[in-house]
Design a protein around this motif. Structure first.
Motif, PDB file in Angstrom:
ATOM      1  N   ASN A 213       0.853  -1.201   0.000  1.00 18.13           N
ATOM      2  CA  ASN A 213       0.000   0.000   0.000  1.00 18.13           C
ATOM      3  C   ASN A 213       0.886   1.247   0.000  1.00 18.13           C
ATOM      4  N   ILE A 214       1.414   1.580  -1.161  1.00 23.64           N
ATOM      5  CA  ILE A 214       2.449   2.616  -1.254  1.00 23.64           C
ATOM      6  C   ILE A 214       1.921   4.005  -0.948  1.00 23.64           C
ATOM      7  N   GLU A 215       0.651   4.286  -1.285  1.00 23.78           N
ATOM      8  CA  GLU A 215       0.141   5.646  -1.145  1.00 23.78           C
ATOM      9  C   GLU A 215       0.157   6.105   0.307  1.00 23.78           C
ATOM     10  N   LYS A 216      -0.430   5.316   1.194  1.00 22.83           N
ATOM     11  CA  LYS A 216      -0.454   5.681   2.610  1.00 22.83           C
ATOM     12  C   LYS A 216       0.934   5.612   3.228  1.00 22.83           C
ATOM     13  N   ILE A 217       1.702   4.595   2.847  1.00 20.56           N
ATOM     14  CA  ILE A 217       3.040   4.410   3.424  1.00 20.56           C
ATOM     15  C   ILE A 217       3.959   5.556   3.037  1.00 20.56           C
ATOM     16  N   SER A 218       3.975   5.930   1.769  1.00 15.63           N
ATOM     17  CA  SER A 218       4.867   7.003   1.312  1.00 15.63           C
ATOM     18  C   SER A 218       4.452   8.341   1.909  1.00 15.63           C
ATOM     19  N   LYS A 219       3.147   8.549   2.112  1.00 12.99           N
ATOM     20  CA  LYS A 219       2.664   9.794   2.720  1.00 12.99           C
ATOM     21  C   LYS A 219       3.185   9.916   4.153  1.00 12.99           C
TER      22      LYS A 219
END
Length: 408
Positions: free
Chosen positions: A130-136
């Protein structure tokens, strides 16, 4: 039928000959770096091993003594790189019904570990996190994000961004049986322009190591073709015992990071084949997904992980995992039909299992990873497996299950 998960799975006779006689023109190295820079938008360098690229990224970050978050279901090379560069690894257990850790697990690790300064995302077997939440959260907490594409060159996240185009660093592996298979090799792309690469000096790779790598595709082709006759088994045994087969986990070479900025050069003939692999990547991605779809459509659904089935269309599908209690019995059953799938990724939370004693891992630390490691069996998706082969493998597994009634 002689089908292997690895052992030169990406090579045919033509490829073996091309690699054996590939030119060592320096331009191939420069072209490869240019391709990587354009694809991943950063400053690129190539290395003899992917783990060297990871260690260089950690060295550039230069936060020794701080912690690095890594997947709790991973390769020893990742864990070892973190430790050797002076960081403390924090294992993030995978979530149930997934091969990656969740955002919630990462969020808790950040709250519990103020010294967590780096995170490595690996997208296990090409199935994405889940890159979107993790990168944020990484941006908010000023945690540097390394995307390790050892399994996932060509995968796309749910937000449609390609793996490797989100983090501060992108790490690539071109090792045997990977999506881009150059026999060996690694790449580092520094995407965060505030982090400057250090001046590098490279040691020349010795002739013996290069010759062993050049011969690996030809040797493994011959082994696979004659395995059912028993000849291939003998050739394999002899070559392994004489140390004539290239081994991606070979740690016999000197440690190139012991106090000096010097590492092994990736000669240009490797880069020539890696460039050819990038040219064909979309074709190979499409084919792997077709094979994975055959498995997901035909195998007994109780063997499957729902997130894997749902993620086939945007994954590299480096392998197609199933989950079974009596794994070794199924492996033996498939062996009788010429399907050899005993090289398991991963057979322990930090794999291969034989390296676990070199870690500080404590039983129960990553319980979900332990369950998956005890039950996972990876089916081949490479270009030398036909759609017909995949259907036959599915049928054989279903037949065995019907007779044995063995599920996890």
């Amino acid at each position: 039928m002689n089908i292997f998960n690895s052992l030169g799975s990406n090579y045919d006779f033509s490829t073996a000959i091309k690699i054996l006689f590939a030119s060592n023109d320096k331009e191939y190295s420069e072209k490869l770096k240019s391709v990587l820079q354009q694809r991943y938008k950063g400053e690129a360098e190539v290395f003899y091993k992917g783990r060297d690229a990871l260690r260089m990224a950690l060295r550039i970050i230069n936060k020794k003594g701080s912690s690095v978050g890594i997947c709790g279901f991973t390769c020893f090379a990742v864990y070892d790189s973190v430790v050797k560069e002076g960081y403390e690894p924090i294992l993030l257990d995978i979530e149930r019904n997934n091969l990656n850790f969740s955002f919630e697990t990462f969020e808790k690790a950040v709250a519990d570990n103020p010294e967590l300064k780096v995170l490595i995302i690996q997208n296990t077997l090409g199935f994405v996190a889940n890159i979107e939440k993790i990168s944020k959260l990484c941006r908010e907490k000023k945690i540097l994000l390394i995307e390790d594409l050892a399994h996932s060159i060509g995968s796309t996240y749910e937000n449609e961004k390609e793996a490797g185009t989100v983090g501060d660093f992108t790490i690539l592996s071109f090792s045997q049986d990977k999506m881009i298979d150059g026999v060996t090799g690694g790449g580092l792309i520094v995407r965060n322009l505030a982090l400057k690469n250090k001046n590098l000096t490279f040691k020349k790779l010795d002739f013996k190591a290069q010759l062993r790598d050049r011969l690996y595709p030809f040797f493994t082709f011959k082994i696979r073709k004659t395995y059912g006759l028993g000849i291939g088994k003998l050739i394999h045994f002899i070559l392994k015992n004489l140390n004539l087969l290239s081994n991606p986990m070979d740690n016999t070479r000197p440690d190139t990071f012991s106090g000096v900025e010097e590492m092994l050069e990736l000669p240009s003939w490797y880069c020539k084949h890696i460039l050819d692999e990038f040219i064909n990547i979309e074709k190979n991605l499409s084919y792997r997904r077709e094979i994975a779809k055959v498995y997901s459509d035909n195998l007994d659904k109780r063997l499957l992980m729902s997130n894997v089935v749902a993620g086939v269309n945007n994954s590299t599908c480096l392998r197609f995992p199933i989950f079974i209690e009596k794994r070794q019995e199924l492996i033996s059953f498939l062996n009788k039909s010429g399907v050899y799938v005993s090289d398991i990724w991963y057979d322990a939370p930090i794999a291969p299992k034989k390296y676990m004693e070199k870690t500080d891992y404590k039983i129960g630390e990553c319980p979900n990873s332990e369950v998956v490691a005890s039950a996972i069996l990876n089916l081949p998706t490479h270009r030398n497996v036909s759609l017909k082969d995949a259907r036959q493998i599915s049928d054989k597994i279903n037949l065995w299950l019907k007779n044995e009634q063995n599920y996890i």
